[in-house]
Scaffold this active site. Structure first.
Site, PDB file in Angstrom:
ATOM      1  CG  ASP A 111       7.331 -31.000  57.219  1.00 22.68           C
ATOM      2  OD1 ASP A 111       6.389 -31.589  56.659  1.00 22.68           O
ATOM      3  OD2 ASP A 111       7.339 -29.783  57.418  1.00 22.68           O
ATOM      4  CD  GLU A 167       2.551 -26.386  63.668  1.00 24.78           C
ATOM      5  OE1 GLU A 167       3.145 -25.554  64.378  1.00 24.78           O
ATOM      6  OE2 GLU A 167       2.945 -26.731  62.538  1.00 24.78           O
TER       7      GLU A 167
HETATM    8  C1  GLC Z   1       4.133 -28.243  58.231  1.00 26.72           C
HETATM    9  C2  GLC Z   1       3.475 -29.614  58.408  1.00 26.72           C
HETATM   10  C3  GLC Z   1       2.586 -29.894  57.218  1.00 26.72           C
HETATM   11  C4  GLC Z   1       1.563 -28.776  57.080  1.00 26.72           C
HETATM   12  C5  GLC Z   1       2.245 -27.404  57.006  1.00 26.72           C
HETATM   13  C6  GLC Z   1       1.253 -26.247  57.091  1.00 26.72           C
HETATM   14  O1  GLC Z   1       4.984 -28.237  57.141  1.00 26.72           O
HETATM   15  O2  GLC Z   1       4.438 -30.607  58.566  1.00 26.72           O
HETATM   16  O3  GLC Z   1       1.933 -31.115  57.357  1.00 26.72           O
HETATM   17  O4  GLC Z   1       0.790 -28.966  55.954  1.00 26.72           O
HETATM   18  O5  GLC Z   1       3.146 -27.252  58.080  1.00 26.72           O
HETATM   19  O6  GLC Z   1       0.473 -26.341  58.232  1.00 26.72           O
END
Ligand code: GLC
Length: 446
Positions: free
Chosen positions: A177, A419
């Site tokens: 992101d 994460e």
């Molecule tokens: C965040 C990450 C994305 C992922 C999402 C759910 O937005 O940047 O890559 O898919 O979280 O885990």
């Protein structure tokens, strides 16, 4: 959450496979797995990575994870990056995107209006490998048409000039992101006056009132409020155009031909061809031509001077020279020359850039963006490590792949399935009990 200590005996550490399986069980929502407590919906590439791990213990459940993504597929072929939970408490998330504004969106469920890196064909093949032959055939048959339609959509809508590279219209489509090239682009093209005013007057902390993530995770580990605001504003603009690509491109905000997305597409194209072969089906000729064009066009993103690949601005056709982990994704694509792969490996092994104590950071240490704990601007993520390990193996850098694999598993074993992780001390960051970290660790253990 302690730094990994190699002197610790394995016996003192938890059985990481059990821990990871427990995480996947905890996040199991029946027909899909949510990424974590922080993320209550179904995400496209998360589910692909999750299925790749789940296939070792329960291939049928893994297949269901992928098949559920097809329920969200739009009539034009797009597979959206999120399928929203129907729970009442999440109406704000659904309202942000309002997929129902597009005539192509499904009637029965709410989704986002963009896609995510197309890892699906890869996941389908990998899950299929673990299924009984009869189930595999049934699963491949079920997935074949939706996959063809999805890849055709990618080319029809996202490669309007038939140049081979697909364009992306929101940083979430890339899955990283707040990765520097996109933040650069956002600041350059997508900062309306009111966002600039908020920044100038230091009013951005108001955004915290609307953020769920910073209530659970330290703000220093998340995207900044300004970045969050700009991301939200891109959604608002796409939504206003009802996700109609012609209207979006007509008065284009900004579009990027992302190196990571296109590398993953190349690999998925290869896997889609494998599925077609297995089923004795013939892929549409036009699609086969596009697939080949992408492999060639990827080389336009290479910069000889730095020996790295970069994303490109779709409008100006200029490379966005911000180095990130995405530079290694052509290894995963598997179609670049051994010579270029070898140069990439040199970059990867540089201790001042990417080969830190807990490799591979999302941004090199030398980048002005580098921040060890901030989301996609420094931390090490297990999914990108997994993609790099696959790529290294494809080019026979076996020793380095083994090393990265062992380091990744150690980091997760020590800190827990977080994460993301600090590349400096291995500290677990972001959401705990994160599904793709758990799933891909299981895969690496196998
Ligand atoms: C965040 C990450 C994305 C992922 C999402 C759910 O937005 O940047 O890559 O898919 O979280 O885990």
């Amino acid at each position: 959450m302690e730094d990994f200590n190699p002197d610790e005996t394995v016996a003192e550490l938890p059985d990481i496979r059990e821990v990871c399986l427990e995480v996947l069980k905890e996040n199991d929502r029946g027909d899909h797995t949510s990424p974590a407590k922080l993320y209550p919906h179904q995400w496209l590439w998360d589910s692909c990575f999750i299925a790749i791990g789940l296939r070792h213990s329960d291939p049928d459940r893994a297949a269901k994870e992928i098949a559920n993504l097809v329920h969200g597929q739009w009539a034009n072929g797009m597979i959206p990056h999120m399928i929203f939970s129907p729970k009442r408490e999440y109406h704000l998330d659904r309202d942000t995107w309002r997929s129902w504004l597009s005539p192509f969106a499904p009637d029965k469920l709410a989704t986002s209006g963009i896609t995510q890196p197309p890892v699906i064909a890869e996941a389908v093949v990998k899950v299929g490998q673990k299924m009984k032959a009869s189930n595999r055939k049934e699963f491949y048959r079920y997935m074949y048409e939706p996959l063809v339609e999805y890849h055709e959509w990618l080319y029809a809508e996202r490669d309007p000039h038939k140049e081979g590279l697909t364009l992306q219209i929101h940083p979430n489509e890339v899955g990283m992101d707040n990765t520097p090239p996109w933040v650069d682009q956002l600041y350059e093209h997508n900062r309306p006056w009111w966002i600039a005013a908020i920044e100038k007057l230091h009013l951005d902390s108001v955004v915290n009132l609307l953020r769920r993530d910073t209530r659970r995770v330290s703000p220093g580990q998340r995207i900044s409020n300004m970045e969050a605001l700009m991301l939200w504003d891109v959604v608002r603009r796409l939504r206003r155009k009802h996700y109609d690509i012609d209207k979006i491109l007509h008065r284009s905000l900004f579009c990027t031909e992302d190196i990571m997305f296109n590398s993953i597409l190349i690999r998925s194209n290869t896997q889609l061809r494998a599925i077609a072969d297995y089923l004795h089906r013939k892929l549409p000729d036009e699609l086969l031509v596009s697939m080949k064009t992408t492999e060639k066009a990827l080389e336009e993103l290479y910069d000889e001077a730095t020996g790295q690949y970069y994303s490109r601005d779709f409008i100006t056709h200029k490379l966005i020279m911000q180095p990130t982990i995405a530079t290694f994704m052509p290894l995963y694509a598997g179609t670049i020359s051994k010579e270029r792969a070898t140069r990439l490996v040199e970059v990867l092994k540089n201790h001042k850039q990417f080969w830190l104590h807990h490799p591979v950071p999302s941004v090199p240490l030398s980048s002005p963006f580098f921040s060890a704990e901030r989301y996609w601007q420094g931390p090490t993520w297990v999914n990108t490590n997994w993609l790099i390990i696959e790529g290294l193996r494809r080019y026979n850098f076996t020793e380095l792949a083994d090393d990265l694999q062992a380091k990744t598993v150690s980091m997760v074993t020590s800190a827990g399935p977080y994460e993301y992780f600090s590349p400096i001390d291995g500290k677990g960051l972001g959401a705990d009990n994160f599904s793709w970290t758990a799933a891909l660790t299981i895969d690496l253990l196998n």
